[in-house]
Design a protein around this motif. Structure first.
Motif, PDB file in Angstrom:
ATOM      1  N   THR A 275     -32.173  51.208 -49.806  1.00 29.19           N
ATOM      2  CA  THR A 275     -31.232  52.242 -50.238  1.00 29.19           C
ATOM      3  C   THR A 275     -31.976  53.345 -50.984  1.00 29.19           C
ATOM      4  O   THR A 275     -33.161  53.213 -51.326  1.00 29.19           O
ATOM      5  CB  THR A 275     -30.141  51.644 -51.146  1.00 29.19           C
ATOM      6  OG1 THR A 275     -30.777  51.081 -52.305  1.00 29.19           O
ATOM      7  CG2 THR A 275     -29.346  50.574 -50.421  1.00 29.19           C
ATOM      8  N   ARG A 276     -31.284  54.442 -51.249  1.00 32.81           N
ATOM      9  CA  ARG A 276     -31.886  55.553 -51.970  1.00 32.81           C
ATOM     10  C   ARG A 276     -32.328  55.124 -53.372  1.00 32.81           C
ATOM     11  O   ARG A 276     -33.440  55.469 -53.806  1.00 32.81           O
ATOM     12  CB  ARG A 276     -30.898  56.711 -52.070  1.00 32.81           C
ATOM     13  CG  ARG A 276     -31.495  57.912 -52.791  1.00 32.81           C
ATOM     14  CD  ARG A 276     -30.537  59.067 -52.840  1.00 32.81           C
ATOM     15  NE  ARG A 276     -30.369  59.567 -51.461  1.00 32.81           N
ATOM     16  CZ  ARG A 276     -29.337  60.286 -51.063  1.00 32.81           C
ATOM     17  NH1 ARG A 276     -28.379  60.576 -51.907  1.00 32.81           N
ATOM     18  NH2 ARG A 276     -29.269  60.711 -49.836  1.00 32.81           N
ATOM     19  N   MET A 277     -31.508  54.337 -54.066  1.00 33.25           N
ATOM     20  CA  MET A 277     -31.876  53.879 -55.407  1.00 33.25           C
ATOM     21  C   MET A 277     -33.106  52.962 -55.344  1.00 33.25           C
ATOM     22  O   MET A 277     -33.983  53.038 -56.197  1.00 33.25           O
ATOM     23  CB  MET A 277     -30.708  53.144 -56.074  1.00 33.25           C
ATOM     24  CG  MET A 277     -31.022  52.643 -57.469  1.00 33.25           C
ATOM     25  SD  MET A 277     -31.589  53.922 -58.625  1.00 33.25           S
ATOM     26  CE  MET A 277     -30.062  54.723 -59.002  1.00 33.25           C
ATOM     27  N   TYR A 278     -33.170  52.126 -54.326  1.00 33.56           N
ATOM     28  CA  TYR A 278     -34.314  51.228 -54.158  1.00 33.56           C
ATOM     29  C   TYR A 278     -35.600  52.051 -54.012  1.00 33.56           C
ATOM     30  O   TYR A 278     -36.616  51.755 -54.645  1.00 33.56           O
ATOM     31  CB  TYR A 278     -34.094  50.353 -52.923  1.00 33.56           C
ATOM     32  CG  TYR A 278     -35.175  49.329 -52.688  1.00 33.56           C
ATOM     33  CD1 TYR A 278     -35.090  48.059 -53.247  1.00 33.56           C
ATOM     34  CD2 TYR A 278     -36.279  49.618 -51.893  1.00 33.56           C
ATOM     35  CE1 TYR A 278     -36.076  47.116 -53.026  1.00 33.56           C
ATOM     36  CE2 TYR A 278     -37.274  48.685 -51.676  1.00 33.56           C
ATOM     37  CZ  TYR A 278     -37.164  47.433 -52.238  1.00 33.56           C
ATOM     38  OH  TYR A 278     -38.145  46.500 -52.019  1.00 33.56           O
ATOM     39  N   ARG A 279     -35.551  53.092 -53.197  1.00 32.37           N
ATOM     40  CA  ARG A 279     -36.730  53.936 -53.006  1.00 32.37           C
ATOM     41  C   ARG A 279     -37.092  54.696 -54.279  1.00 32.37           C
ATOM     42  O   ARG A 279     -38.269  54.890 -54.582  1.00 32.37           O
ATOM     43  CB  ARG A 279     -36.494  54.892 -51.843  1.00 32.37           C
ATOM     44  CG  ARG A 279     -36.437  54.179 -50.490  1.00 32.37           C
ATOM     45  CD  ARG A 279     -36.476  55.154 -49.329  1.00 32.37           C
ATOM     46  NE  ARG A 279     -35.476  56.213 -49.405  1.00 32.37           N
ATOM     47  CZ  ARG A 279     -34.292  56.173 -48.787  1.00 32.37           C
ATOM     48  NH1 ARG A 279     -33.970  55.136 -48.048  1.00 32.37           N
ATOM     49  NH2 ARG A 279     -33.450  57.170 -48.901  1.00 32.37           N
ATOM     50  N   LYS A 280     -36.083  55.120 -55.030  1.00 32.16           N
ATOM     51  CA  LYS A 280     -36.360  55.801 -56.292  1.00 32.16           C
ATOM     52  C   LYS A 280     -37.031  54.859 -57.294  1.00 32.16           C
ATOM     53  O   LYS A 280     -37.951  55.261 -58.012  1.00 32.16           O
ATOM     54  CB  LYS A 280     -35.062  56.350 -56.897  1.00 32.16           C
ATOM     55  CG  LYS A 280     -34.522  57.567 -56.191  1.00 32.16           C
ATOM     56  CD  LYS A 280     -33.258  58.045 -56.890  1.00 32.16           C
ATOM     57  CE  LYS A 280     -32.693  59.291 -56.248  1.00 32.16           C
ATOM     58  NZ  LYS A 280     -31.508  59.790 -56.965  1.00 32.16           N
ATOM     59  N   VAL A 281     -36.571  53.608 -57.322  1.00 32.80           N
ATOM     60  CA  VAL A 281     -37.198  52.631 -58.219  1.00 32.80           C
ATOM     61  C   VAL A 281     -38.640  52.367 -57.780  1.00 32.80           C
ATOM     62  O   VAL A 281     -39.539  52.233 -58.614  1.00 32.80           O
ATOM     63  CB  VAL A 281     -36.372  51.324 -58.276  1.00 32.80           C
ATOM     64  CG1 VAL A 281     -37.118  50.239 -59.030  1.00 32.80           C
ATOM     65  CG2 VAL A 281     -35.018  51.573 -58.929  1.00 32.80           C
TER      66      VAL A 281
ATOM     67  N   LEU B 112     -42.787  55.212 -69.428  1.00 28.86           N
ATOM     68  CA  LEU B 112     -41.479  54.791 -68.931  1.00 28.86           C
ATOM     69  C   LEU B 112     -40.511  55.973 -68.861  1.00 28.86           C
ATOM     70  O   LEU B 112     -39.791  56.134 -67.868  1.00 28.86           O
ATOM     71  CB  LEU B 112     -40.928  53.677 -69.813  1.00 28.86           C
ATOM     72  CG  LEU B 112     -39.768  52.867 -69.289  1.00 28.86           C
ATOM     73  CD1 LEU B 112     -40.082  52.277 -67.932  1.00 28.86           C
ATOM     74  CD2 LEU B 112     -39.419  51.754 -70.259  1.00 28.86           C
ATOM     75  N   ASN B 113     -40.518  56.809 -69.873  1.00 32.10           N
ATOM     76  CA  ASN B 113     -39.627  57.981 -69.859  1.00 32.10           C
ATOM     77  C   ASN B 113     -40.026  58.972 -68.764  1.00 32.10           C
ATOM     78  O   ASN B 113     -39.173  59.519 -68.058  1.00 32.10           O
ATOM     79  CB  ASN B 113     -39.627  58.685 -71.216  1.00 32.10           C
ATOM     80  CG  ASN B 113     -38.916  57.882 -72.270  1.00 32.10           C
ATOM     81  OD1 ASN B 113     -37.971  57.152 -71.964  1.00 32.10           O
ATOM     82  ND2 ASN B 113     -39.372  57.996 -73.512  1.00 32.10           N
ATOM     83  N   GLY B 114     -41.324  59.201 -68.614  1.00 31.86           N
ATOM     84  CA  GLY B 114     -41.787  60.121 -67.582  1.00 31.86           C
ATOM     85  C   GLY B 114     -41.493  59.608 -66.175  1.00 31.86           C
ATOM     86  O   GLY B 114     -41.089  60.371 -65.308  1.00 31.86           O
ATOM     87  N   ALA B 115     -41.679  58.305 -65.969  1.00 33.68           N
ATOM     88  CA  ALA B 115     -41.384  57.722 -64.656  1.00 33.68           C
ATOM     89  C   ALA B 115     -39.897  57.803 -64.361  1.00 33.68           C
ATOM     90  O   ALA B 115     -39.492  58.067 -63.218  1.00 33.68           O
ATOM     91  CB  ALA B 115     -41.865  56.280 -64.599  1.00 33.68           C
ATOM     92  N   SER B 116     -39.073  57.587 -65.384  1.00 33.34           N
ATOM     93  CA  SER B 116     -37.628  57.671 -65.206  1.00 33.34           C
ATOM     94  C   SER B 116     -37.212  59.093 -64.827  1.00 33.34           C
ATOM     95  O   SER B 116     -36.435  59.302 -63.896  1.00 33.34           O
ATOM     96  CB  SER B 116     -36.922  57.242 -66.494  1.00 33.34           C
ATOM     97  OG  SER B 116     -35.556  57.498 -66.420  1.00 33.34           O
ATOM     98  N   ARG B 117     -37.754  60.053 -65.543  1.00 38.56           N
ATOM     99  CA  ARG B 117     -37.400  61.459 -65.294  1.00 38.56           C
ATOM    100  C   ARG B 117     -37.895  61.929 -63.930  1.00 38.56           C
ATOM    101  O   ARG B 117     -37.153  62.540 -63.168  1.00 38.56           O
ATOM    102  CB  ARG B 117     -37.991  62.318 -66.411  1.00 38.56           C
ATOM    103  CG  ARG B 117     -37.701  63.787 -66.298  1.00 38.56           C
ATOM    104  CD  ARG B 117     -38.276  64.590 -67.462  1.00 38.56           C
ATOM    105  NE  ARG B 117     -39.533  64.124 -67.997  1.00 38.56           N
ATOM    106  CZ  ARG B 117     -40.729  64.376 -67.446  1.00 38.56           C
ATOM    107  NH1 ARG B 117     -40.807  65.089 -66.347  1.00 38.56           N
ATOM    108  NH2 ARG B 117     -41.839  63.924 -67.999  1.00 38.56           N
ATOM    109  N   ARG B 118     -39.148  61.615 -63.592  1.00 41.71           N
ATOM    110  CA  ARG B 118     -39.731  62.116 -62.346  1.00 41.71           C
ATOM    111  C   ARG B 118     -39.187  61.416 -61.106  1.00 41.71           C
ATOM    112  O   ARG B 118     -39.142  62.010 -60.028  1.00 41.71           O
ATOM    113  CB  ARG B 118     -41.248  61.981 -62.396  1.00 41.71           C
ATOM    114  CG  ARG B 118     -41.862  62.957 -63.377  1.00 41.71           C
ATOM    115  CD  ARG B 118     -43.327  62.740 -63.597  1.00 41.71           C
ATOM    116  NE  ARG B 118     -44.106  62.851 -62.370  1.00 41.71           N
ATOM    117  CZ  ARG B 118     -45.384  62.508 -62.288  1.00 41.71           C
ATOM    118  NH1 ARG B 118     -46.002  62.033 -63.351  1.00 41.71           N
ATOM    119  NH2 ARG B 118     -46.024  62.636 -61.152  1.00 41.71           N
TER     120      ARG B 118
END
Length: 148
Positions: free
Chosen positions: A96-102, A115-121
């Motif tokens: 799924t799209r969320m899976y690919r984003k993770v 962690l914050n940078g990975a979350s944002r990017r």
């Protein structure tokens, strides 16, 4: 067979030339490094200088950067395992799209992003990464560290 005979013959032809060159080089070296006396040859004293082969210790900033990168990799491993658990719980399905984003967030973390940078990017909410990390930390062999 012809090749071997050719090599042997050329070696026999070149041997006297190599011996003469070696004798000239050794006489030049012996004149520089030997001091001739009545009793025989005596080596000249060469000044001794102790060299240091100790590499400089890493700076505090370098050590902090390495530690932060190691923690970032541990977080990425926790999130990757948490993603498997999320799939088993039917929270985030494979592909799924969320899976690919993770997966993008995991790659960013393994390359040293925070962690914050990975979350944002990656576009994954921090709360989702925190939940995946929490699930991943329950695996056997997970390191125990505190992230705030």
């Amino acid at each position: 067979m012809k090749y071997i005979i050719c090599l042997l013959f050329s070696g026999l032809m070149a041997a006297p030339l190599i011996d003469k060159a070696g004798a000239v080089a050794s006489s030049a070296v012996s004149n520089q490094s030997l001091d001739i006396t009545k009793d025989g040859a005596k080596l000249n004293q060469v000044p001794y200088q102790q060299t240091r082969n100790i590499s400089p210790s890493p700076s505090i900033e370098e050590m902090k950067r390495r530690l932060a990168h190691e923690v970032s990799i541990q977080i990425a491993n926790d999130i990757a395992y948490g993603l498997i658990i999320a799939h088993d719980k039917n929270q985030i399905r494979y592909g799924t799209r969320m899976y690919r984003k993770v997966q993008t967030a995991i790659n960013l973390l393994r390359r040293g992003a925070g962690l914050n940078g990975a979350s944002r990017r990656s576009g994954v909410p921090r709360s989702v990464l925190d939940q995946l990390m929490k699930w991943g930390q329950q695996r056997p062999g997970a390191s125990l560290y505190h992230i705030e």
